[in-house]
Motif scaffolding. Structure first.
Motif, PDB file in Angstrom:
ATOM      1  N   THR A  45       0.814  -1.214   0.000  1.00 57.96           N
ATOM      2  CA  THR A  45       0.000   0.000   0.000  1.00 57.96           C
ATOM      3  C   THR A  45       0.851   1.270   0.000  1.00 57.96           C
ATOM      4  OG1 THR A  45      -0.192   0.033   2.419  1.00 57.96           O
ATOM      5  CG2 THR A  45      -1.919  -1.134   1.189  1.00 57.96           C
ATOM      6  N   LEU A  56      -1.792   4.161   0.510  1.00 54.62           N
ATOM      7  CA  LEU A  56      -3.151   4.225  -0.005  1.00 54.62           C
ATOM      8  C   LEU A  56      -3.703   2.806  -0.063  1.00 54.62           C
ATOM      9  CD1 LEU A  56      -2.816   6.725  -2.992  1.00 54.62           C
ATOM     10  CD2 LEU A  56      -3.622   7.211  -0.675  1.00 54.62           C
ATOM     11  N   HIS A  57      -4.869   2.628   0.526  1.00 52.83           N
ATOM     12  CA  HIS A  57      -5.513   1.317   0.538  1.00 52.83           C
ATOM     13  C   HIS A  57      -6.859   1.431  -0.179  1.00 52.83           C
ATOM     14  CE1 HIS A  57      -6.737  -2.633   1.843  1.00 52.83           C
ATOM     15  NE2 HIS A  57      -7.849  -2.112   2.313  1.00 52.83           N
ATOM     16  N   PRO A  58      -6.928   0.965  -1.442  1.00 52.56           N
ATOM     17  CA  PRO A  58      -8.178   1.081  -2.205  1.00 52.56           C
ATOM     18  C   PRO A  58      -9.235   0.089  -1.730  1.00 52.56           C
ATOM     19  CG  PRO A  58      -6.543  -0.087  -3.475  1.00 52.56           C
ATOM     20  CD  PRO A  58      -5.867   0.338  -2.207  1.00 52.56           C
ATOM     21  N   ARG A  59     -10.481   0.515  -1.902  1.00 56.06           N
ATOM     22  CA  ARG A  59     -11.634  -0.354  -1.611  1.00 56.06           C
ATOM     23  C   ARG A  59     -12.643  -0.159  -2.735  1.00 56.06           C
ATOM     24  NH1 ARG A  59     -11.296   2.347   3.968  1.00 56.06           N
ATOM     25  NH2 ARG A  59     -12.631   3.861   2.949  1.00 56.06           N
ATOM     26  N   PHE A  67     -11.028   4.810  -1.063  1.00 54.79           N
ATOM     27  CA  PHE A  67      -9.734   4.442  -0.522  1.00 54.79           C
ATOM     28  C   PHE A  67      -9.534   5.084   0.836  1.00 54.79           C
ATOM     29  CE2 PHE A  67      -8.805   8.390  -2.702  1.00 54.79           C
ATOM     30  CZ  PHE A  67      -7.897   9.038  -1.886  1.00 54.79           C
ATOM     31  N   HIS A  84      -9.280  12.179  -2.015  1.00 53.09           N
ATOM     32  CA  HIS A  84     -10.444  11.397  -1.598  1.00 53.09           C
ATOM     33  C   HIS A  84     -11.723  12.095  -2.051  1.00 53.09           C
ATOM     34  CE1 HIS A  84     -13.328   9.479   1.180  1.00 53.09           C
ATOM     35  NE2 HIS A  84     -12.577   8.412   0.927  1.00 53.09           N
ATOM     36  N   SER A  88     -13.454   9.483  -4.460  1.00 55.23           N
ATOM     37  CA  SER A  88     -14.272   8.566  -3.678  1.00 55.23           C
ATOM     38  C   SER A  88     -15.729   8.568  -4.138  1.00 55.23           C
ATOM     39  CB  SER A  88     -14.203   8.927  -2.191  1.00 55.23           C
ATOM     40  OG  SER A  88     -14.944   8.001  -1.440  1.00 55.23           O
ATOM     41  N   ILE A 128      -3.859   5.587  -7.796  1.00 59.43           N
ATOM     42  CA  ILE A 128      -5.324   5.526  -7.790  1.00 59.43           C
ATOM     43  C   ILE A 128      -5.831   5.109  -9.170  1.00 59.43           C
ATOM     44  CG2 ILE A 128      -7.401   6.988  -7.699  1.00 59.43           C
ATOM     45  CD1 ILE A 128      -5.930   8.530  -5.379  1.00 59.43           C
ATOM     46  N   THR A 131      -4.927   1.398 -10.006  1.00 59.27           N
ATOM     47  CA  THR A 131      -5.759   0.470  -9.227  1.00 59.27           C
ATOM     48  C   THR A 131      -7.159   0.388  -9.812  1.00 59.27           C
ATOM     49  OG1 THR A 131      -4.501   0.940  -7.225  1.00 59.27           O
ATOM     50  CG2 THR A 131      -6.688  -0.022  -6.931  1.00 59.27           C
TER      51      THR A 131
END
Length: 137
Positions: A45, A56-59, A67, A84, A88, A128, A131
């Protein structure tokens, strides 16, 4: 046109008279941004290309991008909060289409960040975008 949270930020920046006020606002955004769980601060990350430590941890939930992130530098943590607001909640396929340079230019960030910070910001945007593109494929 960007998402509403980013548009709100653009409006706020328009009311702030000078860069010092805007800089302080970015730092405040960073202070208010939720911290990243220490368990997620791992090499996978970590964002390379940043002068400070950045994770950075994407979701992806229901096809929408989100993220979490953190930095050891307050201004960079604020920049993560700005990103974000920009990304986001977007559908994953739309994330790579965002012209981050143009959108961030509306805030005047490109004129006032050091070259190291600008490089780090570009590295975060690249992570970003990569990903999201990978997830959309």
């Amino acid at each position: 046109m960007a998402q509403e949270p980013f548009e709100d930020l653009v409006e706020t920046f328009e009311f702030l008279d000078d860069w010092e006020d805007r800089y302080r606002h970015v730092i405040e955004l960073g202070r208010d941004f939720p911290p990243l769980d220490d368990a997620l601060k791992v090499p996978a990350t970590k964002v390379d290309g940043c002068a400070s430590q950045v994770w950075l941890h994407p979701r992806i939930e229901d096809g929408r991008f989100d993220f979490a992130g953190e930095s050891d530098a307050m201004i960079v943590r604020g920049l993560i909060a700005v990103l974000h607001r920009l990304y986001s909640g977007l559908p994953v396929a739309e994330v790579p289409q965002v012209d981050a340079a143009a959108e961030l230019g509306r805030l005047g960030l490109d004129e006032h960040l050091s070259s190291q910070r600008s490089n780090g910001l570009r590295a975060m945007v690249a992570r970003i975008r990569e990903t999201a593109a990978r997830e959309a494929a």
